[in-house]
Every structure is written in C-alpha cells, then in structure tokens.
Design a protein around this motif. Sequence first.
Motif, PDB file in Angstrom:
ATOM      1  N   ASP A 226       0.752  -1.397   0.033  1.00 30.71           N
ATOM      2  CA  ASP A 226      -0.037   0.023  -0.124  1.00 30.71           C
ATOM      3  C   ASP A 226       0.876   1.163   0.041  1.00 30.71           C
ATOM      4  N   GLU A 227       0.354   2.557   0.208  1.00 27.47           N
ATOM      5  CA  GLU A 227       1.005   3.761   0.083  1.00 27.47           C
ATOM      6  C   GLU A 227       1.978   3.879   1.131  1.00 27.47           C
ATOM      7  N   SER A 228       2.037   3.022   1.874  1.00 31.46           N
ATOM      8  CA  SER A 228       2.878   3.264   3.240  1.00 31.46           C
ATOM      9  C   SER A 228       4.284   2.348   2.836  1.00 31.46           C
ATOM     10  N   ASP A 229       4.416   1.666   1.982  1.00 30.16           N
ATOM     11  CA  ASP A 229       5.715   0.965   1.554  1.00 30.16           C
ATOM     12  C   ASP A 229       6.634   1.770   0.543  1.00 30.16           C
ATOM     13  N   LEU A 230       8.032   1.196   0.635  1.00 31.79           N
ATOM     14  CA  LEU A 230       8.866   2.032  -0.031  1.00 31.79           C
ATOM     15  C   LEU A 230       9.564   1.036  -0.717  1.00 31.79           C
ATOM     16  N   GLN A 231       9.697   1.048  -2.070  1.00 32.66           N
ATOM     17  CA  GLN A 231      10.402   0.003  -3.007  1.00 32.66           C
ATOM     18  C   GLN A 231      11.762   0.407  -3.314  1.00 32.66           C
ATOM     19  N   PHE A 232      12.667  -0.444  -3.319  1.00 37.78           N
ATOM     20  CA  PHE A 232      14.059  -0.066  -3.854  1.00 37.78           C
ATOM     21  C   PHE A 232      13.913  -0.984  -5.197  1.00 37.78           C
ATOM     22  N   LEU A 233      13.989  -0.109  -6.152  1.00 39.68           N
ATOM     23  CA  LEU A 233      14.098  -0.574  -7.597  1.00 39.68           C
ATOM     24  C   LEU A 233      15.356  -0.569  -8.090  1.00 39.68           C
ATOM     25  N   TRP A 234      16.068  -1.833  -8.617  1.00 39.72           N
ATOM     26  CA  TRP A 234      17.366  -1.830  -9.427  1.00 39.72           C
ATOM     27  C   TRP A 234      17.367  -2.740 -10.567  1.00 39.72           C
ATOM     28  N   LEU A 235      16.096  -3.442 -10.559  1.00 39.02           N
ATOM     29  CA  LEU A 235      16.061  -4.486 -11.687  1.00 39.02           C
ATOM     30  C   LEU A 235      16.254  -3.944 -13.246  1.00 39.02           C
ATOM     31  N   PRO A 236      16.560  -4.658 -14.130  1.00 36.25           N
ATOM     32  CA  PRO A 236      16.492  -4.100 -15.482  1.00 36.25           C
ATOM     33  C   PRO A 236      15.264  -3.440 -15.907  1.00 36.25           C
ATOM     34  N   MET A 237      14.917  -2.464 -16.192  1.00 34.87           N
ATOM     35  CA  MET A 237      13.655  -1.831 -16.600  1.00 34.87           C
ATOM     36  C   MET A 237      13.456  -2.748 -18.307  1.00 34.87           C
ATOM     37  N   ALA A 238      14.239  -3.104 -18.858  1.00 37.31           N
ATOM     38  CA  ALA A 238      13.919  -3.660 -20.264  1.00 37.31           C
ATOM     39  C   ALA A 238      13.453  -5.207 -19.964  1.00 37.31           C
ATOM     40  N   HIS A 239      13.341  -5.620 -18.664  1.00 31.45           N
ATOM     41  CA  HIS A 239      12.758  -7.054 -18.271  1.00 31.45           C
ATOM     42  C   HIS A 239      11.618  -6.659 -17.691  1.00 31.45           C
ATOM     43  N   SER A 240      10.566  -7.748 -17.957  1.00 26.86           N
ATOM     44  CA  SER A 240       9.334  -7.934 -17.698  1.00 26.86           C
ATOM     45  C   SER A 240       9.217  -7.726 -15.960  1.00 26.86           C
ATOM     46  N   PHE A 241      10.096  -8.280 -15.174  1.00 24.46           N
ATOM     47  CA  PHE A 241       9.903  -8.345 -13.941  1.00 24.46           C
ATOM     48  C   PHE A 241      10.045  -6.765 -13.281  1.00 24.46           C
ATOM     49  N   GLY A 242      10.963  -6.180 -13.859  1.00 20.80           N
ATOM     50  CA  GLY A 242      11.158  -4.761 -13.488  1.00 20.80           C
ATOM     51  C   GLY A 242       9.602  -4.005 -13.706  1.00 20.80           C
ATOM     52  N   LYS A 243       9.142  -3.902 -15.088  1.00 23.10           N
ATOM     53  CA  LYS A 243       8.058  -3.554 -15.333  1.00 23.10           C
ATOM     54  C   LYS A 243       6.832  -3.742 -14.666  1.00 23.10           C
TER      55      LYS A 243
END
Length: 606
Positions: A226-243
């Motif tokens: 929910d809105e209280s969470d904070l994600q750290f995103l490093w995954l390749p955005m060219a990959h569907s997991f990041g998307k």
Amino acid sequence: MPVNHDTTFVDNLTQNVAVLFHERVASSPQSEAYRYPRGEAWESVTWKQAGDLVDRLAAGLLSLGLEPEQRVGIASGTRYEWILADLAIMCAAGATTTVYPTTNSDDVAYILSDSECRVVFAEDDEQLAKLAEHQGDLPQLGTIVTFDGTADGERVITMDDLAARGDAYLAEHPGVIERTAQSIPPEQLATLIYTSGTTGRPKGVRLLHKSWVYEGAAIKVQNILDESDLQFLWLPMAHSFGKVLLSAQLACGFATAIDGRVEKIVDNLGIVKPTFMGAAPRIFEKAHARIVMMQQAEGGAKEKLFNQAFKVGTEVDRRKRAGQSVPLGLKLQHGLFDKLVFSKVRDRFGGRVRFFISGSAALNAEIADWFHAAGILILEGYGMTENAAGATVNHPEDYKMGTVGPALPGTEVKIGENDEVMLRGPHVMAGYHNLPEETAKTLTEDGWLHTGDKGSLDADGFLTITGRIKDLFKTSGGKYIAPSAIESKFKALCPYASQFMVFGNDRNFVVALVTLDPDAMASWAEENGMAGKDYTEIVRSEKVQEMVGGYIEELNGRLNRWETIKKWEILDHDLTIESGELTPSMKVKRNVVEANNSDKIAAFYG
C-alpha cells in the motif's frame, strides 16, 4: 490480513496504463512517487511533479507525429528517466520497445528495425554510437532523445528539449493528453519486450495495456502493498520483472527509490531502508555468500556464535512452520541470537524489509531458509515475459517455501502434457511480433500459454517449478536429470560459487563446469597469501581446486547416485552478460556455454 482471491475486479479494470497513471497522480498528488540519486544525495519527486513532466514529454512525442501503437525505443539502464520515458510513451498512445544497455549494436539495430521504432530514448553517448553505427539500417527512425548523451539540437535532442516541444504543443492543443489517454482501448499494444533468449534472435513479445493494468490490480487486491511501503528498484527495466513492479506501484501507490547500479545495491539498501524489493536469485546468493564469508574470516568465537545462531534459528523456524511449540530454553536462545546476530543481518538490508520478492529464475530452498531463519522473508513468484511477468506469487501471510505460490487472482494455471505449466489470463501476450508461426506454437486457440517449464500443483494450488523442459536430460543409463536443481544446491553450499553448470545428456555420468565469484575470490586470495594475483591464477591454484573439490564432495553426498558429479573443471573466467554467456536478467545461456567449452566437456568423457 486475509489473502484476497476475489476475481471480480477483473471485470472492472481501468482501461489502460495512461488512465491508471493519471488516476494515481490525482489521488496522491503530494505523496512521494519516486526517489533517485543525484550525486551523493537522493532527490524526491511527488506524483504531481512526475505527472506534470510525463504529460509534457508525452505532448513532445505527439509533436513529433507519434501515432497510436507506433513504437518508441528505450535503450538505457534503470534510472528515473527510463520510467518517465516509458510513461510518456504510453500516455501518448505509443508502445515502448525495451532495449538492454548491454545489447550489442547489431542486436540493437535488429530490435529497432523489427519493431519499426520511430523515436528512441538513448541513455548516453555509448547508446548513441550504436544507433549511429546502424543509421542506414533504420530508415524509419527519426528523432533520438538522449538522457546524458551529446545532443545536436536536430536529430538528437535532450529530455529538456522534448519537454519544451511538449509545452508548445500543449499550448496549441489544451487537454490533448487527457483525451489521448481516454481514447486508448485495453487491447492496444503498450509494450514490445524482446526476450533476451538463450537461443537465436530475440523475439518481440506483444503486451497490451490490459496486461499491465491487470498485473497491478491483481497485486493490489491481495493487500500485499500500500501507500506506506517503499520499494527499492534496481532491476533492468528492459525486463518484464521490473516493468510489473511499476504497474504494482501505480495500482498501490507506494514510493519507489530507483538506482540500477548493481554494485550499489547493498549500500543503497542501507541508505534507502525500503520495505520491499524484487530481485533475481543471484542477488540473494551473493548476499548470503558475502555474509557467510565475512563470518568465516572472523573465525574463533564470533564464527562459532554465528553458526550456532543459525542452527538455533533454523530449528525454531522449522518448528514454527510445522505448527509445533518452541521449548522455553530454545525460545530464550533465539531471542538472544536475534539481538546479537539476526538483527545485524537485517540491518545490512536497511532494517525495514517486510519481504523480498524473488523471480526470473529458481531460488535455492536452502538459501531461502537461511534468510528466513534470520527473520527475512523471501517470497518466490513465477511468470515470464510472455505473461507480463506475474502469474503466481507467495503471500506474506500464506506462503510455502520451495514453491512459487498460488495463481494471482484472475490467473488460471494447469499442468499439461509432460508436466508443462500452462497459463491463461488477462496478462497473456497477444503474440510474438511478426512471428505468427512461433505464436501458434506458444498460444493455444483457447488462450493457454505454453510456458516450457515443468511443474506441479499441490492440493492448495501452490505451484512448484522443477526446471525447463528443454534443459532436462537423460543419461545413457536412462536416468532423467534436472540440472537446475543440482546447480542451485551447489551454490547454496559453496559461498564462492558464481555459476555451476551440469552436463551429461546421453552420457554415462554427469560432469560440471564451475565459475567462482571474482569479488569473493579476491577476498579469499587476501586471506590465503595470494593477494594481487589475477583471477585465473587464483582459481587454478591447488588450494582452490581442493576447496571446490570439497564442496563438490559435499554436494554429491546429497544427490542420488546417478546425479553425482564425476568430473569437473573451474573455468578461467566468470560468465558475463558482455561475453554473451549470461542474459541481461542473469540467466545462463547454457547452449552458449556448452558450445564455448565443447572440447572441455568432450575431454571429460575421453
């Protein structure tokens, strides 16, 4: 918190990603949307700020003449600008074509030509050079927008230039972005992701707006984030997991801190202090190995304390998961070890992580158990590019270690012939771009997707993946081998391992090629009188050969007789994306490794 398996939301989905994004901006205008590094500091952006800039960039694309479903490429690593570009493309009714920054120039030209990209966002001069090298092969490519590269103000412009063109276009066409967003049907093409593939040319997977909207809604309805969470995103955005994690963010409203530099992950976790993160298993393997090696280097009482802590933690965890009581003495020991050992392990990841999500390849069960004993939950999920990444996932309140969880609400899973996992749902691709025969092989007429993965479903609907069907092989003695299961066991045992590749198709015994992690081996060398030696000399040393041999002997003690590794060799280099032996999502290209080392493998049987 109850697990929500209600599927009625599927009938009431927002029609497209552009509308979903604008709804998020309207509902959370002053909340933090994104955070990204600027020098040594981190800069924060609200949803309103991001929304305004995306609209300006989308209008800039419309000013260039972009029409619905026309493709726009993004050739860049993971960064805030990647996300802005992707959202702007979809808000302008275009379709994003993803290109890994490590892709060689020939494949870049193939992807951009096959997708008929009209515009490309290029990260820097390195990516611009790839486009310049094949300019004659890309007659349909017009404007190039660069994040950090050298612009000429004509064919190559900056993000600021594009936004300025958008301002002028908006002044002449007020309300155009809202009207464009509302006009996009759910079945319109949103993304072309070219699978990095382990064989042949990459294939463009056609994913529709409804695929991404569904993925976000299916995660939101389970009350995981929910809105209280904070994600750290490093995954390749060219990959569907990041998307797919971006889709989840739009649906759930949490903030995302973005930095694609893999070498900075651990440092960033300590600074950002996220509540969750998605990652490939290799990240957890490296973190586990690093912590274990640090304790081994300490030696003495500290190493004994560490080992005893995990012995107690594992036993407490086993009892809890089996529904058994924990004796008072064991409970008191666990409380002490939690303060002395486990809390320090959690602090390495920022101290606030509620769970990690592991995907893109199988996670070794022993490593998952190790983290769980330390109070860190890794939820394994499953999916593929062809179904927009998310098909099944374990839930924080309902999970089974060693499985990839039950189907997302609205997704159907069944086991077909040869135990193949089959998927059906709103997220399944529309097909492969320009490849009707490949599409017909992969999609049935009634919408089921052949995954090529072997698996099983238990009585509660939890899916277990046992390997790629094409990777399974049979020895000359008629015994079937699942190499991935053996390989992951070794990487859990040996903290120095990077890759472990098993071969033996139609042979009378099984062999392996081993690579060791360069960073881990540099630390090993310092502690063993080989500091300053190069990687090849270190791994060829008698001491390393004996060490690896000991781990293989330990592995063999855990395998069936016909699975045991009879011969092996350490390669003189680790596998890399640049060498073509790993995909950008860090999967081994087994056929490439096998071809590159065919003489070595043949010699095992000489």
